[in-house]
Design an enzyme around this catalytic site. Structure first.
Site, short mmCIF file in Angstrom:
data_model
loop_
_atom_site.label_atom_id
_atom_site.label_comp_id
_atom_site.label_asym_id
_atom_site.label_seq_id
_atom_site.Cartn_x
_atom_site.Cartn_y
_atom_site.Cartn_z
N ILE A 169 3.47 88.28 44.02
CA ILE A 169 3.94 89.79 43.43
C ILE A 169 3.92 91.13 44.08
CG2 ILE A 169 4.92 91.07 41.45
CD1 ILE A 169 4.92 88.27 39.73
N LYS B 69 -2.86 82.11 36.93
CA LYS B 69 -1.29 81.85 36.42
C LYS B 69 -0.88 80.48 36.03
CE LYS B 69 1.74 81.82 40.56
NZ LYS B 69 2.59 82.53 41.38
N TYR C 109 -3.30 79.72 29.20
CA TYR C 109 -3.09 81.40 29.82
C TYR C 109 -2.74 82.39 29.52
CZ TYR C 109 0.69 83.80 33.25
OH TYR C 109 0.50 84.50 33.74
N VAL D 173 13.49 66.77 37.24
CA VAL D 173 13.86 67.77 35.56
C VAL D 173 13.43 67.80 34.96
CG1 VAL D 173 16.32 68.69 35.36
CG2 VAL D 173 16.59 68.41 37.72
N PHE D 174 12.70 68.17 34.16
CA PHE D 174 12.21 68.24 32.75
C PHE D 174 12.79 68.36 32.04
CE2 PHE D 174 8.48 70.39 35.69
CZ PHE D 174 7.72 68.82 35.32
N SER E 74 3.36 89.02 30.58
CA SER E 74 4.65 87.19 30.98
C SER E 74 5.08 87.15 29.50
CB SER E 74 3.90 86.48 30.79
OG SER E 74 3.82 85.76 30.88
N LYS F 71 -2.96 86.08 28.42
CA LYS F 71 -2.32 87.87 28.91
C LYS F 71 -2.71 88.30 27.22
CE LYS F 71 -1.08 87.37 32.54
NZ LYS F 71 -1.71 88.23 34.05
P1 NAD Z 1 -0.43 84.70 42.47
O1 NAD Z 1 -1.79 84.18 42.59
O2 NAD Z 1 0.18 84.89 43.94
O3 NAD Z 1 -1.29 86.01 42.60
C1 NAD Z 1 -2.37 86.28 41.82
C2 NAD Z 1 -3.56 87.28 42.79
O4 NAD Z 1 -4.94 87.03 42.17
C3 NAD Z 1 -4.11 86.28 44.50
O5 NAD Z 1 -3.49 86.34 44.69
C4 NAD Z 1 -5.48 85.79 43.88
O6 NAD Z 1 -6.00 85.53 44.88
C5 NAD Z 1 -5.96 87.15 43.03
N1 NAD Z 1 -7.02 87.02 42.07
C6 NAD Z 1 -6.68 85.87 41.06
N2 NAD Z 1 -8.41 85.61 40.26
C7 NAD Z 1 -8.92 87.36 40.33
C8 NAD Z 1 -10.71 87.65 40.72
N3 NAD Z 1 -10.55 87.25 40.50
N4 NAD Z 1 -10.32 88.57 41.49
C9 NAD Z 1 -9.68 89.24 42.04
N5 NAD Z 1 -8.63 89.12 42.58
C10 NAD Z 1 -7.93 87.64 42.13
O7 NAD Z 1 0.51 85.16 41.29
P2 NAD Z 1 1.34 86.26 41.19
O8 NAD Z 1 2.88 85.53 41.10
O9 NAD Z 1 1.91 87.35 41.94
O10 NAD Z 1 1.45 87.10 39.97
C11 NAD Z 1 0.81 88.07 39.90
C12 NAD Z 1 0.00 88.54 37.93
O11 NAD Z 1 2.02 88.11 37.49
C13 NAD Z 1 -0.53 87.96 37.92
O12 NAD Z 1 -1.30 88.19 36.69
C14 NAD Z 1 0.25 86.62 36.68
O13 NAD Z 1 -0.57 85.87 35.83
C15 NAD Z 1 0.84 87.38 36.73
N6 NAD Z 1 3.15 87.01 36.16
C16 NAD Z 1 3.56 86.38 37.52
C17 NAD Z 1 4.70 85.38 37.03
C18 NAD Z 1 5.39 84.64 37.56
O14 NAD Z 1 5.64 83.58 37.55
N7 NAD Z 1 4.62 84.82 39.45
C19 NAD Z 1 4.86 86.21 35.65
C20 NAD Z 1 4.77 86.86 34.44
C21 NAD Z 1 2.89 87.46 34.81
C1 WQD Z 2 11.54 76.46 34.53
C2 WQD Z 2 12.52 75.63 34.55
C3 WQD Z 2 11.07 73.70 33.02
C4 WQD Z 2 9.74 73.09 38.00
C5 WQD Z 2 6.07 79.65 33.58
C6 WQD Z 2 4.94 80.21 32.85
C7 WQD Z 2 5.47 81.27 32.48
C8 WQD Z 2 5.78 82.55 33.50
C9 WQD Z 2 6.55 81.85 34.85
C10 WQD Z 2 3.35 83.60 34.29
C11 WQD Z 2 11.99 75.42 32.85
C12 WQD Z 2 12.03 73.53 34.52
C13 WQD Z 2 10.70 73.08 36.28
C14 WQD Z 2 9.66 72.02 37.78
C15 WQD Z 2 12.01 71.51 36.16
N1 WQD Z 2 4.55 83.17 34.79
N2 WQD Z 2 11.66 72.86 36.04
N3 WQD Z 2 10.65 70.72 37.54
O1 WQD Z 2 7.38 77.44 32.01
O2 WQD Z 2 10.16 79.41 32.53
O3 WQD Z 2 7.65 79.91 32.68
O4 WQD Z 2 6.46 80.43 34.61
O5 WQD Z 2 3.23 83.73 33.36
O6 WQD Z 2 3.98 81.93 32.29
O7 WQD Z 2 4.83 79.10 31.93
O8 WQD Z 2 8.39 78.46 34.18
O9 WQD Z 2 9.40 78.04 36.82
O10 WQD Z 2 7.51 76.85 35.49
O11 WQD Z 2 9.75 76.47 34.71
O12 WQD Z 2 12.79 70.91 35.17
O13 WQD Z 2 9.74 70.82 38.99
O14 WQD Z 2 12.60 74.71 35.24
O15 WQD Z 2 11.19 73.24 32.44
O16 WQD Z 2 12.63 74.39 32.00
P1 WQD Z 2 8.87 79.04 32.75
P2 WQD Z 2 8.85 77.28 35.71
#
Ligand code: NAD
Ligand code: WQD
Length: 337
Positions: free
Chosen positions: A14, A86, A150, A217-218, A126, A154
């Site tokens: 992101i 994450k 995790y 598929v979970f 999140s 947050k």
């Molecule tokens: P990502 O892992 O691709 O990016 C996170 C980045 O943070 C990575 O590049 C990693 O190298 C860096 N990082 C981790 N620990 C660090 C540290 N101590 N110092 C410096 N850099 C560090 O993840 P993303 O999907 O881009 O997510 C970005 C943010 O959004 C995260 O905080 C994640 O928890 C949050 N988030 C992601 C999702 C999702 O599903 N992708 C959903 C909700 C929230």
């Molecule tokens: C989506 C759906 C699974 C994988 C997670 C984190 C959440 C946030 C987003 C960071 C669910 C199903 C998944 C697979 C499957 N991240 N699934 N087979 O669990 O909603 O959220 O990512 O903040 O904190 O918990 O996302 O993509 O893992 O799952 O059937 O191999 O797909 O059961 O219904 P989730 P997900």
């Protein structure tokens, strides 16, 4: 004059999209990542989109000295904080890694902000901060509560930001993302997890690409449209636009010397099931996506989607892209076509 903002975790999925979006919106970004879950190669990809490479520091937010060096070099207007680990499953196996990296790292960052009088922060929170005991859609005032380290990291960071809004005048906007999907329309940047993907769409796309055999598929005969889990998939391009809207909101309230803390849901308000995701991917890619039914993950919920009216009212932002568009851009990135 252009404002300079610090983006942590910018090499990640992101964060890389956010760097492009903020630079294109007229900000100068200074970017920090320790590359623990990403690669420096993203730099050249961002360079291809922007035509230049923003100022990059390889630094860990847990390293107070390194953070101090970054803050002392630049006069930041604010911070967009993505850096963090994450993976929910990994956090259950290694809770202290998550508490240390996510919570302590964030506290270091906030301490540097307060020391250098930087007050604005948009934080990647999140939907996992919401308790499983809620009715849908989840609103910003739904019950909070977590079931894994995790999610706890947050929620603790949100609580710390709330404290600091009251006692150190921070203006904090935690964005509670639902399920981000998709990639930049250029196809240069997107989600490239190290190893086996944890999230659904990257896994489905790997199967479409024949990199993996079947989607597991979970499935737990959930009370949903087809018995599989339903989630609110938000396109990453819309998601980064929400960060710009959030940052502009913080600029609007900048005259105020008080702190503020306003969490906002970032989703579409609509749910899509796992089987619907698989079918849509087959349509978008023209590839067959094989799957097998396996048991549920311990932390899975049947259905999760956001109430999004507050984002519209407070930030003037709402999602525009469809799930199908997110699948198509994700496919373009991962397959190169
Ligand atoms: P990502 O892992 O691709 O990016 C996170 C980045 O943070 C990575 O590049 C990693 O190298 C860096 N990082 C981790 N620990 C660090 C540290 N101590 N110092 C410096 N850099 C560090 O993840 P993303 O999907 O881009 O997510 C970005 C943010 O959004 C995260 O905080 C994640 O928890 C949050 N988030 C992601 C999702 C999702 O599903 N992708 C959903 C909700 C929230
Ligand atoms: C989506 C759906 C699974 C994988 C997670 C984190 C959440 C946030 C987003 C960071 C669910 C199903 C998944 C697979 C499957 N991240 N699934 N087979 O669990 O909603 O959220 O990512 O903040 O904190 O918990 O996302 O993509 O893992 O799952 O059937 O191999 O797909 O059961 O219904 P989730 P997900």
């Amino acid at each position: 004059m252009k404002k300079t903002i610090l983006i942590t975790g910018w090499t990640g999925y992101i964060g890389s999209h956010a760097v492009v979006a903020f630079e294109q919106a007229g900000y100068t970004t200074v970017i920090v990542d320790n590359l623990s879950n990403s690669s420096e190669q993203v730099l050249s990809k961002i360079g291809k989109i922007l035509g230049y490479i923003p100022d990059f520091h390889k630094a860990d937010i847990c390293d107070t000295k390194a953070l101090d060096e970054v803050f002392s070099k630049h006069g930041f207007d604010g911070v967009i904080h993505f850096a963090g680990l994450k993976a929910v499953g990994e956090s259950c196996e290694k809770p202290f890694l998550y508490y240390g990296n996510n919570i302590l790292g964030s506290i270091n960052l906030f301490e540097a902000m307060v020391r250098y009088k930087v007050r604005r922060i948009v934080f990647s929170s999140s939907a996992t901060v919401y308790s499983s005991d809620n009715t849908l859609p989840l609103t910003e005032s739904s019950k909070l509560g977590t079931t894994n380290p995790y999610g706890t990291s947050k929620l603790v960071i949100e609580n710390v930001l709330q404290d600091l809004s009251l006692h150190a005048s921070l203006q904090a906007l935690p964005l509670r993302y639902f399920n981000p999907i998709g990639a930049h329309p250029s196809g240069h940047i997107g989600e490239k997890p190290n190893g086996v993907p944890n999230n659904l769409l990257p896994y489905i796309l790997d199967v479409a690409l024949w990199k993996r055999e079947k989607v597991r598929v979970f499935w737990d005969d959930y009370p949903t449209i087809d018995g599989t889990g339903v989630r609110d998939y938000i396109d990453v391009n819309d998601l980064v636009d929400a960060h710009i809207a959030a940052y502009r909101k913080l600029e609007e309230i900048s005259g105020d010397t008080n702190g503020s803390f306003t969490p906002v849901n970032i989703g579409t308000g609509r749910g899509t099931s796992v089987l619907e995701m698989i079918r849509m991917t087959e349509e978008a890619t023209g590839k067959k996506v094989a799957f097998e039914k396996v048991g549920r993950r311990s932390w899975d919920l049947a259905e999760v989607y956001a109430w999004v009216d507050f984002a519209k009212e407070f930030l003037g932002w709402e999602s525009e892209k469809t799930v199908k568009e997110g699948i198509e851009s994700g496919w373009k990135f991962i397959s190169g076509v």
